[in-house]
Design a protein around this motif. Sequence first.
Motif, PDB file in Angstrom:
ATOM      1  N   SER A  71      43.545 -27.422 -20.618  1.00 39.68           N
ATOM      2  CA  SER A  71      44.232 -27.263 -19.316  1.00 39.68           C
ATOM      3  C   SER A  71      45.145 -26.102 -19.538  1.00 39.68           C
ATOM      4  O   SER A  71      45.431 -25.440 -18.431  1.00 39.68           O
ATOM      5  CB  SER A  71      45.168 -28.629 -19.435  1.00 39.68           C
ATOM      6  OG  SER A  71      46.206 -28.459 -20.247  1.00 39.68           O
ATOM      7  N   PHE A  72      45.627 -25.573 -20.725  1.00 46.03           N
ATOM      8  CA  PHE A  72      46.584 -24.527 -20.832  1.00 46.03           C
ATOM      9  C   PHE A  72      45.594 -23.133 -20.465  1.00 46.03           C
ATOM     10  O   PHE A  72      45.996 -22.353 -19.482  1.00 46.03           O
ATOM     11  CB  PHE A  72      47.033 -24.163 -21.980  1.00 46.03           C
ATOM     12  CG  PHE A  72      48.132 -25.074 -22.442  1.00 46.03           C
ATOM     13  CD1 PHE A  72      48.993 -25.765 -21.373  1.00 46.03           C
ATOM     14  CD2 PHE A  72      48.389 -25.532 -23.683  1.00 46.03           C
ATOM     15  CE1 PHE A  72      49.672 -26.696 -21.692  1.00 46.03           C
ATOM     16  CE2 PHE A  72      49.226 -26.465 -24.319  1.00 46.03           C
ATOM     17  CZ  PHE A  72      50.106 -27.096 -23.168  1.00 46.03           C
ATOM     18  N   ILE A  73      44.392 -23.191 -20.685  1.00 50.28           N
ATOM     19  CA  ILE A  73      43.254 -22.344 -20.695  1.00 50.28           C
ATOM     20  C   ILE A  73      42.961 -22.158 -18.947  1.00 50.28           C
ATOM     21  O   ILE A  73      42.921 -20.801 -18.752  1.00 50.28           O
ATOM     22  CB  ILE A  73      42.036 -22.356 -21.318  1.00 50.28           C
ATOM     23  CG1 ILE A  73      42.266 -22.277 -22.938  1.00 50.28           C
ATOM     24  CG2 ILE A  73      40.745 -21.408 -20.754  1.00 50.28           C
ATOM     25  CD1 ILE A  73      41.171 -22.614 -23.731  1.00 50.28           C
ATOM     26  N   VAL A  74      43.118 -22.962 -18.503  1.00 52.14           N
ATOM     27  CA  VAL A  74      42.823 -22.865 -16.851  1.00 52.14           C
ATOM     28  C   VAL A  74      44.199 -23.036 -15.923  1.00 52.14           C
ATOM     29  O   VAL A  74      43.889 -23.146 -14.727  1.00 52.14           O
ATOM     30  CB  VAL A  74      41.736 -23.772 -16.736  1.00 52.14           C
ATOM     31  CG1 VAL A  74      40.440 -23.616 -17.141  1.00 52.14           C
ATOM     32  CG2 VAL A  74      42.190 -25.221 -16.576  1.00 52.14           C
ATOM     33  N   ASN A  75      45.155 -22.667 -16.496  1.00 53.79           N
ATOM     34  CA  ASN A  75      46.661 -22.606 -15.848  1.00 53.79           C
ATOM     35  C   ASN A  75      46.713 -21.787 -14.823  1.00 53.79           C
ATOM     36  O   ASN A  75      45.879 -20.820 -15.232  1.00 53.79           O
ATOM     37  CB  ASN A  75      47.741 -22.707 -16.763  1.00 53.79           C
ATOM     38  CG  ASN A  75      48.948 -22.876 -16.362  1.00 53.79           C
ATOM     39  OD1 ASN A  75      49.345 -22.149 -15.492  1.00 53.79           O
ATOM     40  ND2 ASN A  75      49.698 -24.110 -16.744  1.00 53.79           N
ATOM     41  N   ASN A 112      38.124 -17.197 -17.909  1.00 51.39           N
ATOM     42  CA  ASN A 112      39.077 -16.196 -17.485  1.00 51.39           C
ATOM     43  C   ASN A 112      38.358 -14.772 -17.716  1.00 51.39           C
ATOM     44  O   ASN A 112      39.215 -13.774 -17.689  1.00 51.39           O
ATOM     45  CB  ASN A 112      40.337 -16.193 -18.754  1.00 51.39           C
ATOM     46  CG  ASN A 112      41.078 -17.462 -18.223  1.00 51.39           C
ATOM     47  OD1 ASN A 112      41.626 -17.917 -17.380  1.00 51.39           O
ATOM     48  ND2 ASN A 112      41.005 -18.024 -19.434  1.00 51.39           N
ATOM     49  N   ILE A 113      37.282 -14.713 -17.215  1.00 51.53           N
ATOM     50  CA  ILE A 113      36.484 -13.481 -17.343  1.00 51.53           C
ATOM     51  C   ILE A 113      36.809 -12.519 -16.315  1.00 51.53           C
ATOM     52  O   ILE A 113      37.061 -11.045 -16.452  1.00 51.53           O
ATOM     53  CB  ILE A 113      34.832 -13.439 -17.305  1.00 51.53           C
ATOM     54  CG1 ILE A 113      34.268 -12.112 -17.681  1.00 51.53           C
ATOM     55  CG2 ILE A 113      34.558 -13.977 -16.031  1.00 51.53           C
ATOM     56  CD1 ILE A 113      34.227 -11.964 -19.104  1.00 51.53           C
ATOM     57  N   ASN A 114      37.650 -12.747 -15.452  1.00 53.85           N
ATOM     58  CA  ASN A 114      38.017 -12.037 -14.316  1.00 53.85           C
ATOM     59  C   ASN A 114      39.473 -11.987 -13.951  1.00 53.85           C
ATOM     60  O   ASN A 114      39.999 -11.865 -12.868  1.00 53.85           O
ATOM     61  CB  ASN A 114      37.365 -12.499 -12.780  1.00 53.85           C
ATOM     62  CG  ASN A 114      35.817 -12.132 -12.779  1.00 53.85           C
ATOM     63  OD1 ASN A 114      35.324 -11.040 -13.441  1.00 53.85           O
ATOM     64  ND2 ASN A 114      35.075 -13.245 -12.285  1.00 53.85           N
ATOM     65  N   ILE A 115      40.404 -12.114 -15.199  1.00 49.57           N
ATOM     66  CA  ILE A 115      41.842 -11.741 -14.747  1.00 49.57           C
ATOM     67  C   ILE A 115      42.027 -10.559 -14.337  1.00 49.57           C
ATOM     68  O   ILE A 115      41.465  -9.272 -14.814  1.00 49.57           O
ATOM     69  CB  ILE A 115      42.354 -12.013 -16.389  1.00 49.57           C
ATOM     70  CG1 ILE A 115      42.304 -13.478 -16.704  1.00 49.57           C
ATOM     71  CG2 ILE A 115      43.998 -11.313 -16.313  1.00 49.57           C
ATOM     72  CD1 ILE A 115      43.124 -13.862 -18.086  1.00 49.57           C
TER      73      ILE A 115
END
Length: 173
Positions: A69-73, A111-114
């Motif tokens: 859930s932190f990863i997709v925050n 998060n490939i497109n940060i």
Amino acid sequence: YLGELRELLSQCIKKDAKAVEIVLINRNDFDAAFSLTCLNAAKKAGLLDSTKSTATSWRGVATYDEIKSFIVNFDEKVQFSSLQLLVDTRKSTEEFNDEEIECIYYFYESNINIQNPSIRQSIIGMTKKFFERLNNLIKVHRRKNEEDKITKIFEICVKFQDFAINNLQDGSN
């Protein structure tokens, strides 16, 4: 303020380990950024070195679902801090468990497109640490003639390589 908070928290932990215990017990009352700051500070101070991860719990203080859930925050700094929690360690030959590898892979998938350039640069640095750690593990397992573990690490590398190649886009960096 997050950097200053981390530094202050690190100083508190160095002076009294009970400080982080109090925060970790009550961390569900805090936002994701502060929770990750506490977890990273506790890990950096070595307070989590003696606790082992299980199939559902990272070092006995957070579930892997919570880390995901932190990863997709919505906050990119929280996303990066979750990667840092899994990869950054005081010991360069510390083994990854399957759940940690799964979370790291999930991080890259999600998060490939940060867009934030400074976060992207930080992710590149953490990615380098990830692969350096895998490389160090290979060296350790070679000395011990543990071919099955070396094969597993190579499979992890191939999985990440395939992901990187399959997600190359025109103009991407």
